[in-house]
Scaffold this active site. Sequence first.
Site, mmCIF file in Angstrom:
data_model
loop_
_atom_site.group_PDB
_atom_site.id
_atom_site.type_symbol
_atom_site.label_atom_id
_atom_site.label_comp_id
_atom_site.label_asym_id
_atom_site.label_seq_id
_atom_site.Cartn_x
_atom_site.Cartn_y
_atom_site.Cartn_z
ATOM 1 N N THR A 95 -36.718 21.211 -10.564
ATOM 2 C CA THR A 95 -36.103 22.529 -10.396
ATOM 3 C C THR A 95 -35.884 23.211 -11.737
ATOM 4 O O THR A 95 -36.280 24.351 -11.946
ATOM 5 C CB THR A 95 -34.747 22.385 -9.672
ATOM 6 O OG1 THR A 95 -34.966 21.796 -8.390
ATOM 7 C CG2 THR A 95 -34.096 23.748 -9.490
ATOM 8 N N GLU A 271 -28.201 12.615 -13.230
ATOM 9 C CA GLU A 271 -27.628 11.481 -12.511
ATOM 10 C C GLU A 271 -26.155 11.343 -12.865
ATOM 11 O O GLU A 271 -25.812 11.166 -14.035
ATOM 12 C CB GLU A 271 -28.383 10.191 -12.855
ATOM 13 C CG GLU A 271 -29.863 10.234 -12.509
ATOM 14 C CD GLU A 271 -30.106 10.464 -11.026
ATOM 15 O OE1 GLU A 271 -29.394 9.826 -10.213
ATOM 16 O OE2 GLU A 271 -30.976 11.274 -10.685
#
Length: 299
Positions: A95, A271
Amino acid sequence: MHTTPLTLLILNGKGAGNEDLRAAVNTLREEGFNLAVRVTWEKGDGDRYVQEAVALQAETVIAGGGDGTINEIATALAAVPDASRPVLGILPLGTANDFATSVGIPAEMEPALRLAVVGKATAIDLARVNGDRYFINMATGGFGTRITTETPEKLKSALGGVSYFIHGLMRVDALKPDSCEISGPGFSWQGDALVIGIGNGRQAGGGQRLCPDALINDGQLNLSIVTAQELLPTLFHSLTRDDENPNIVSAQLDSLTIRSPHEMTFNLDGEPLSGSEFTIDVLSGAISCRLPPQCALLA
């Protein structure tokens, strides 16, 4: 019989239907390049495919995906002994593609794939968190981390990196600084932080240049703390401008420790990692990566 070294492309399953990528793979194969493709389905696939690449004596492993995919493959490569470690190639299919964009990887599939296969291998650093987690690009904490974590997938798919900024505007009511203490060699700071950026690379969150001077092969981390003196003016200034801001504290360190009286969440290349204490250090020259000749992030 292939005469060129093996390149293993590890492709995030979300990008498996990319027709431009399929055409690029076919073009390079027709030119004689030995290019194999593996597609990830679930957590752990990336590490397993890196082990396969090592067993097959692959010269290059390409991470095809976003920052999270690059992180997964780079982390797996760092665990491989030097003598048998493949070089990392990057194919931007995520993205935001913050790391790929900042180091100058082409957005078009064929040039990016060609660079990933035949580009010059350069030693680069990785950052290690609490001894067992890593980031190749940036660790971010505070309001920015909450926004990147909470931004809906449909919004990201439709608008790309700008979706993080738009979602941030929608969540201004959630602005809340993190109280913490940050220390390192010759550096100490304590206070309320709106955003914390710890950069091996320069940008995160879809193009926000939190550490505009960071280099990926200098053995250092660039720290930027957006303090909570004036929340909205500081936030918008930090997201839109590179010039000096009195509400931004900056430092360059080879290690640092962050402590907080409450739980904080840091985003490591996409993450999340939560806790109340984080120790971060640099692994200088941990892996090799194929980068453009005039990469701006090299010393």
